[in-house]
Design a protein around this motif. Structure first.
Motif, PDB file in Angstrom:
ATOM      1  N   UNK A 183       0.816  -1.213   0.000  1.00  0.00           N
ATOM      2  CA  UNK A 183       0.000   0.000   0.000  1.00  0.00           C
ATOM      3  C   UNK A 183       0.850   1.264   0.000  1.00  0.00           C
ATOM      4  N   UNK A 184       2.066   1.193   0.539  1.00  0.00           N
ATOM      5  CA  UNK A 184       2.893   2.397   0.594  1.00  0.00           C
ATOM      6  C   UNK A 184       3.497   2.750  -0.759  1.00  0.00           C
ATOM      7  N   UNK A 185       3.249   1.911  -1.776  1.00  0.00           N
ATOM      8  CA  UNK A 185       3.711   2.221  -3.124  1.00  0.00           C
ATOM      9  C   UNK A 185       2.535   2.376  -4.079  1.00  0.00           C
ATOM     10  N   UNK A 186       1.404   2.843  -3.552  1.00  0.00           N
ATOM     11  CA  UNK A 186       0.245   3.096  -4.382  1.00  0.00           C
ATOM     12  C   UNK A 186      -0.324   1.861  -5.038  1.00  0.00           C
ATOM     13  N   UNK A 187      -0.301   0.733  -4.292  1.00  0.00           N
ATOM     14  CA  UNK A 187      -0.818  -0.545  -4.809  1.00  0.00           C
ATOM     15  C   UNK A 187      -0.101  -0.991  -6.075  1.00  0.00           C
ATOM     16  N   UNK A 188       1.149  -0.569  -6.222  1.00  0.00           N
ATOM     17  CA  UNK A 188       1.946  -1.006  -7.371  1.00  0.00           C
ATOM     18  C   UNK A 188       2.281  -2.481  -7.216  1.00  0.00           C
ATOM     19  N   UNK A 189       2.096  -3.233  -8.305  1.00  0.00           N
ATOM     20  CA  UNK A 189       2.398  -4.661  -8.279  1.00  0.00           C
ATOM     21  C   UNK A 189       3.892  -4.858  -8.477  1.00  0.00           C
ATOM     22  N   UNK A 190       4.519  -5.602  -7.562  1.00  0.00           N
ATOM     23  CA  UNK A 190       5.960  -5.852  -7.614  1.00  0.00           C
ATOM     24  C   UNK A 190       6.200  -7.318  -7.956  1.00  0.00           C
ATOM     25  N   UNK A 191       7.102  -7.550  -8.880  1.00  0.00           N
ATOM     26  CA  UNK A 191       7.378  -8.895  -9.351  1.00  0.00           C
ATOM     27  C   UNK A 191       8.619  -9.470  -8.674  1.00  0.00           C
ATOM     28  N   UNK A 192       8.680 -10.782  -8.646  1.00  0.00           N
ATOM     29  CA  UNK A 192       9.840 -11.487  -8.104  1.00  0.00           C
ATOM     30  C   UNK A 192       9.942 -12.868  -8.729  1.00  0.00           C
ATOM     31  N   UNK A 193      11.007 -13.591  -8.383  1.00  0.00           N
ATOM     32  CA  UNK A 193      11.207 -14.933  -8.926  1.00  0.00           C
ATOM     33  C   UNK A 193      11.811 -15.823  -7.842  1.00  0.00           C
ATOM     34  N   UNK A 194      11.293 -17.033  -7.732  1.00  0.00           N
ATOM     35  CA  UNK A 194      11.769 -17.978  -6.716  1.00  0.00           C
ATOM     36  C   UNK A 194      13.168 -18.468  -7.083  1.00  0.00           C
ATOM     37  N   UNK A 195      14.099 -18.388  -6.115  1.00  0.00           N
ATOM     38  CA  UNK A 195      15.458 -18.872  -6.354  1.00  0.00           C
ATOM     39  C   UNK A 195      15.864 -19.981  -5.384  1.00  0.00           C
TER      40      UNK A 195
END
Length: 417
Positions: free
Chosen positions: A258-270
Motif C-alpha cells: 500500500x505504501x507504493x500506491x498498490x503497485x504490483x511488484x514482481x519477483x522470482x523464486x530462487x
C-alpha cells in the motif's frame, strides 16, 4: 298431499343452496392459495432483483459488458516478510572497548563501505603502536647485525653460534611487529598517530539503529550500529506442505504494498528450504525482487504474495463485477422490462406523457437481477467466474456499480417514488 309436495320442494331448495355455498367456499379457498403462491413468488423474486430510476442509473455510472475469455494465472497465495541476505546486513561492534568520542552519522543516512561511523578512545592502542615501532627499530638493528655476523661467520672469524643467536632475535622481532600491525589493522588504525579507534562500516547501505551515545563506554561484542543494504532485498514466504508439489525454482511471484500506491511488484523464486520452518508445517520459499522495485522496501515488511503456477484461458469478468452477499457471490445482469412497462401503461398515462415528459423520464426504471456465481482465480484485475445457472449469451452483465446495486437490493440504495 299438498303439504308433502311443499316439504319436498323446500328440502330440495335447501340442499341446492348448501351445494352452491360449498362450491363458493372451495373456489374462494383456491383463489386465496393461488394469490398466496403468487405473493410468495413475487417476494422471492424481489429478493434477487433491484430497480433504479433512469436518473440513478446515470448518476451512479453503472456500466454493462459481457463475459470475456481471459488468460489468467492460477496462483498459490502465501504470506511472508521482506528480508535481506546475511551478507547485506551488518551489526557493527568494536574489538576493543573505549569511550565514545564522536558519532559521525545519523539514522537513515546512506554510507559507503569504509565510512567512519564513530570514534572511540582507548589508550591501549598507543601501546600497540609503541610495540610495533619498537619491533621495527629492533628489526633494523638486528638485520644489520645479522649481515655483519654472517660475513664474519663465512670468513670463520666468529663461531656460528653467534650468528644463530642474532638470527633468532631477528625472527622474534619480526613476529612481534607483524602481530602489532595485525592488531592495529583489525582496529582500522595506522601504526602511529592517534589513540582514537574508528568504527567503520563494512558494507554500503543505510544506517539503522544507533545504540551508543557520545561519552558512553562502548563494550566489545555489543552492537553499536546497524547498516542494511536493500539492493538485494528478497522475500521469505511460508508455503504449506499441501502446496509444495506445485512450487519450483524459477516461478514468478507478485505482491502489492500500500505504501507504493498498490503497485504490483514482481519477483522470482530462487530457493526452497528442505526442512519445515516451525510447528505450522510450512516451508520457507525464497524469492528475489527486482532491485529497481526494492529501493523503497524495508526489511521485515509483511507481504501477501501470489505464486504463479500456470496460465489458463477461463471465462472472467472485471474484479469489481463480483460482489459477496453472505456466504455467496453474485453478479448482476440488466433485465429488459420494456414490454411489461408498455402493457401497464393506461390511457391516462399516455395522455400525460406529452405534458410531463421530463418527470416520466426520471421515473422510468432499469431492472437488474442478481445471478449466483462461483469465483475462481483473480489476476490482472479480472476474476474467473462460473455461473450456477446458465444465462443468455447476450446478457448485459454489470461490470461497474455492482456494490451500489447490492446496497440497493438490501435496502440501502432504494429510491423514493
Amino acid at each position: 298431499m299438498k303439504n308433502l309436495i311443499i316439504n319436498t320442494f323446500s328440502n330440495i331448495k335447501i340442499k341446492t343452496t348448501l351445494l352452491l355455498l360449498a362450491s363458493c367456499l372451495i373456489l374462494l379457498s383456491s383463489c386465496g392459495e393461488k394469490k398466496t403462491e403468487e405473493a410468495d413468488h413475487e417476494e422471492e423474486k424481489s429478493e434477487n432483483e433491484v430497480a433504479l430510476t433512469a436518473v440513478q442509473f446515470k448518476t451512479v455510472g453503472i456500466e454493462t459488458g459481457s463475459l470475456e475469455s481471459r488468460n489468467l494465472n492460477l496462483v498459490i497465495k502465501a504470506n511472508g516478510y521482506t528480508t535481506v541476505p546475511p551478507q547485506n546486513m551488518a551489526n557493527i561492534s568494536t574489538l576493543i572497548g573505549g569511550t565514545v568520542k564522536d558519532i559521525l552519522v545519523l539514522e537513515g543516512t546512506f554510507v559507503n563501505k569504509g565510512k567512519v561511523l564513530a570514534t572511540i578512545q582507548n589508550l591501549e592502542v598507543v601501546e600497540m603502536q609503541e610495540d610495533y615501532n619498537s619491533a621495527v627499530a629492533n628489526i633494523e638493528y638486528l638485520q644489520l647485525e645479522y649481515n655483519r655476523q654472517k660475513t664474519l661467520s663465512d670468513e670463520d672469524v666468529n663461531p656460528k653460534k653467534v650468528l644463530q643467536e642474532v638470527k633468532a632475535k631477528l625472527a622474534v622481532e619480526r613476529a612481534r611487529a607483524k602481530a602489532s600491525k595485525s592488531k592495529l589493522q583489525a582496529l582500522n588504525m595506522n601504526t602511529s598517530g592517534s589513540s582514537l579507534v574508528p568504527i567503520v562500516s563494512p558494507i554500503s547501505g543505510y544506517v539503522g539503529k544507533i545504540s551508543i551515545a557520545k561519552g558512553a563506554f562502548a563494550e566489545t561484542g555489543v552492537t553499536l550500529f546497524e547498516v542494511v543494504d536493500n539492493t538485494q532485498m528478497h522475500l521469505d514466504l511460508d508455503v504449506y506442505e499441501k502446496d509444495l508439489g506445485s512450487i519450483s525454482v524459477g516461478q514468478t511471484i507478485d505482491f502489492i504494498l500500500t505504501n507504493q500506491g498498490n503497485k504490483s511488484i514482481k519477483g522470482k523464486i530462487f530457493g526452497i528450504n528442505k526442512s519445515f520452518s516451525n510447528d505450522s508445517k510450512t516451508v520457507a520459499v525464497h524469492a528475489k525482487i527486482n532491485p529497481a522495485d526494492s529501493k523503497d522496501l524495508i526489511s521485515g515488511m509483511y507481504v501477501s504474495a501470489n505464486i504463479s503456477i500456470k496460465n489458463s484461458t477461463v471465462p472472467a469478468l472485471p474484479k469489481e463485477a463480483v460482489v459477496k452477499n453472505g456466504d455467496k457471490y453474485f453478479v448482476y445482469i440488466q433485465e429488459d422490462h420494456e414490454e411489461k412497462d408498455t402493457a401497464k401503461k393506461t390511457e391516462a398515462d399516455e395522455h400525460k406523457e406529452g405534458e410531463a415528459h421530463s418527470e416520466e423520464e426520471g421515473h422510468n426504471e432499469v431492472h437488474f437481477k442478481a445471478i449466483e456465481v462461483i469465483p475462481g482465480t483473480t489476476d490482472l484485475g479480472y476474476t474467473e467466474v462460473k455461473f450456477v445457472e446458465a444465462i443468455p449469451a447476450d446478457a448485459k452483465i454489470v461490470v461497474k456499480g455492482s456494490f451500489y446495486l447490492l446496497s440497493a437490493m438490501k435496502g440501502g440504495g432504494e429510491h423514493e417514488e
